[in-house]
Scaffold this motif. Structure first.
Motif: not given
Length: 420
Positions: A341-343, A356-361
């Motif tokens: 996610m950082t990348e 995209y939002a974190g929960n979707v990812c």
């Protein structure tokens, strides 16, 4: 019917000749003996110096599977056995078969007994066989005979107590001994596995077997696929076959095709398997190799299942795969969802509007796990949350790139990111 058979005969003969060549490692690697900088020349010089100067030597042949380590070694040994038929004795061991020290030393004793027509004792202990080895090295040294020990899968001998390696190298410290130890391994760091007492007795010579250069590949292709002019094939057919082959090899589409194949199958062994398939697709009615033969071989050798999975991925899942690939390129071998996610955010911040939002990812990340495009690196950490467990890619860079290219409406930025 007789004339028709006669007509078909040259192409069938040519096909059989090419298949025979591609199945013969000695023929495949023969061009390597021309250059003084080749591994063939270096290895031959090291072993020859042990024979002519009556000294001990040890060397490691390192490289990925299929890179030609054993093929080049066998070519060197074959040439030296012809040159010095009475001065060489070859003992062969394989770590997969003789990984146990006692078993390995017993096999050395058995092969030495067979070579010198002596009686072999099945019940001899490790110490008995060790003493026998020292005595044989001394006797062979006095008779100016070199014993060559070939240890295939060398890394498997470098495990546990390494008693065999120590006994073998220690026995070679004798003034009268005349021996060469050749270790063959696909592990480039195998010398780091050796204990201090073994390493101190091992001369740190290494020969690396790397993927062929562009020039070597071109030379290989012409050497293997061209028909010899002095064969039983009709001269006119041979000339036309070689002429058409040169046109195929010079074609830019062919060069791109070979580069595509070598980008994910870089060893000589893999190239030979590819050429064998291409040759097998040759149309016997036409009687000549064509670009289509190589295209068909490429499509049949490329692994499709993972590419098919990519076609069903969402755009977000493609982003996550590319991020993982970028982390691997940066030599970050251990990564989890959070580092991916950082990348992803670093790409989003200045290059793309696909955010995209974190929960979707996280859902997309779990979907990649279900599709087996990625997997956890180990079975530990079952109690940990998914986002903290380290993962790895199960798809090669070439497969990922091909999958992205064939993906409809793939964002152009992804192809740019993965091509870097």
């Amino acid at each position: 019917m007789g004339r028709e058979k006669e007509k078909e005969n040259p192409s069938q003969k040519a096909l059989n000749l090419l298949r025979t060549r591609l199945s013969n490692p000695n023929f495949v690697f023969k061009p390597l003996s021309d250059s003084p900088d080749s591994n063939y020349s270096k290895l031959k010089f090291i072993i020859s110096s042990s024979i002519t100067e009556a000294c001990n030597n040890s060397i490691l042949l390192l490289g990925p599977r299929g890179s030609g380590k054993v093929a080049v070694l066998e070519l060197v040994l074959s040439d030296l056995l012809q040159q010095y038929p009475e001065a060489i004795s070859v003992i062969r061991l394989n770590g997969l078969l003789h990984g146990d020290d006692n078993c390995a030393l017993k096999e050395i004793a058995r092969q030495l007994c067979m070579e010198h027509q002596l009686l072999f004792s099945k019940v001899a202990s490790f110490d008995d066989n060790s003493q026998f080895l020292i005595a044989m090295l001394r006797e062979c040294g006095l008779a100016h005979k070199t014993i060559i020990f070939v240890l295939d899968e060398f890394d498997l001998f470098a495990q546990a107590k390494q008693r065999l390696l120590y006994s073998l190298l220690d026995a070679m410290q004798s003034v009268t001994s005349q021996a060469v130890v050749i270790g063959v391994s696909c592990r480039l760091d195998v010398d780091q596995l050796l204990e201090k007492r073994v390493r101190s007795r091992f001369s740190h010579r290494k020969l690396l077997f790397l993927p062929p250069s562009k020039e070597d590949t071109e030379r290989f292709l012409e050497h293997i696929l061209s028909l010899p002019k002095d064969s039983s094939l009709p001269h006119s057919y041979t000339v036309e076959f070689n002429g058409r082959l040169k046109n195929v090899l010079a074609d830019e589409r062919f060069k791109e095709l070979i580069n595509t194949y070598l980008s994910f199958n870089s060893t000589i062994g893999q190239l030979m398997r590819f050429l064998f398939q291409a040759v097998s697709y040759m149309d016997l009615d036409v009687g000549f190799l064509s670009l289509e033969n190589f295209k068909t071989a490429l499509s049949s050798t490329q692994r499709q299942p993972k590419s098919e999975c990519i076609k069903d991925c969402s755009i977000l899942e493609l982003y996550l795969l590319v991020c993982m690939k970028r982390l691997e390129v940066k030599e970050q071998n251990s990564y989890n969802f959070n580092s991916v996610m950082t990348e992803y955010k670093s790409i989003h911040d200045f290059q793309t509007s696909d955010n995209y939002a974190g929960n979707v990812c996280l859902r997309a990340f779990e979907h990649l796990l279900q599709r087996e495009l990625i997997s956890f690196t180990d079975n530990r950490g079952h109690n940990q949350s998914v986002e903290f467990r380290p993962v790895k890619l199960l798809i090669s860079p070439a497969e990922l790139y091909q999958g992205l290219k064939s993906y409809r409406s793939c964002p152009a930025i992804l192809l740019k990111l993965i091509a870097r």
